[in-house]
Design an enzyme around this catalytic site. Structure first.
Site, PDB file in Angstrom:
ATOM      1  N   LYS A 101      42.184  36.064  28.627  1.00 55.99           N
ATOM      2  CA  LYS A 101      42.224  36.650  30.095  1.00 55.99           C
ATOM      3  C   LYS A 101      43.376  36.000  30.755  1.00 55.99           C
ATOM      4  CE  LYS A 101      39.384  36.425  34.211  1.00 55.99           C
ATOM      5  NZ  LYS A 101      37.829  36.044  34.642  1.00 55.99           N
ATOM      6  N   GLU A 119      31.623  43.961  32.784  1.00 55.35           N
ATOM      7  CA  GLU A 119      31.309  42.401  33.092  1.00 55.35           C
ATOM      8  C   GLU A 119      30.533  42.304  34.207  1.00 55.35           C
ATOM      9  OE1 GLU A 119      34.204  38.655  34.790  1.00 55.35           O
ATOM     10  OE2 GLU A 119      35.279  40.593  33.740  1.00 55.35           O
ATOM     11  N   ARG A 124      27.599  35.448  39.643  1.00 58.40           N
ATOM     12  CA  ARG A 124      27.885  34.925  40.756  1.00 58.40           C
ATOM     13  C   ARG A 124      26.746  35.054  41.689  1.00 58.40           C
ATOM     14  NH1 ARG A 124      34.067  36.882  42.105  1.00 58.40           N
ATOM     15  NH2 ARG A 124      34.569  36.665  39.718  1.00 58.40           N
TER      16      ARG A 124
END
Length: 213
Positions: free
Chosen positions: A134, A47, A51
């Site tokens: 999640k 993943e 950011r």
């Protein structure tokens, strides 16, 4: 892609290994050797969080690594979904869920691990058809005991918990019947990346890949 199809694909990806590395990468030069090191250690699902300014380029580079299954994390908007898919992301991860985000993932055929922190959020996603979700932020929301409690009335939902998970507590989550895998950043410490210690990262990945579930 329907929510049911997305959940089936997400479950398939989550079952590849006990841990999905959560990666925040500032330097594009780290992308390929990092992916190679993690895959070599037995962690193929990666993943890459959106950011940093180079995140999409990192996804492009990692998508070329044999054996890797690269996803985009921190998806917040439909534009994020479109850009991640174009960069080669094979799955998406978001801290929460909105109708616009879910619509975009379904439209662009991007399996999504949508974030949920409460029973109501889990139920809302389940109502739409998402049976793989999640749990975030895991530790701040009560950790493994909270997720176990949520699983009692909602056994049809499986989770990838992330947020505050480390080697020290990963087993607590992986022992739960409603957990497919966990997400964590401890397998790719910034210090090892900056040193170019890819063998060290492979060793951490192998340790994580050997966790029982």
């Amino acid at each position: 892609m329907t929510p049911q199809q997305a959940s089936a694909k997400a479950a398939e990806i989550c079952r590849l290994a006990p841990v999905v590395p959560v990666l925040v990468i500032d330097d594009l030069a780290f992308a390929r050797p990092l992916a190679e090191a993690l895959v070599a250690g037995g962690l193929p699902a990666l993943e890459v969080t959106l950011r940093t300014p180079v995140a999409l380029d990192v996804i492009r580079a990692m998508a070329e690594v044999p054996g890797g299954v690269v996803g985009a994390g921190t998806l917040l908007t439909p534009a994020d979904v479109k850009a991640a898919k174009a960069a080669g992301a094979m799955f998406g991860v978001s801290p929460g869920a909105t109708d616009r985000l879910l619509d975009a993932c379904e439209e662009h055929d991007l399996p999504l691990l949508a974030g949920a922190a409460t029973s109501s959020e889990v139920m809302a996603l389940l109502e739409r058809g998402y049976t793989v979700q999640k749990f975030f932020p895991a530790e701040a929301n009560g950790g493994a005991p909270a997720l176990k409690a949520i699983g009692a009335p909602l056994p049809q939902v499986s989770f990838c918990p992330t947020g505050g998970i480390s080697l020290a507590n990963a087993r607590d989550y992986l022992s739960l019947s409603n957990v497919l895998c966990v997400g964590g950043s401890w397998v790719a410490p910034k210090g090892l990346m900056e040193k170019g210690d890819w063998a060290g990262i492979t060793a951490l990945a192998a340790e994580a890949a050997a966790l029982p579930r």
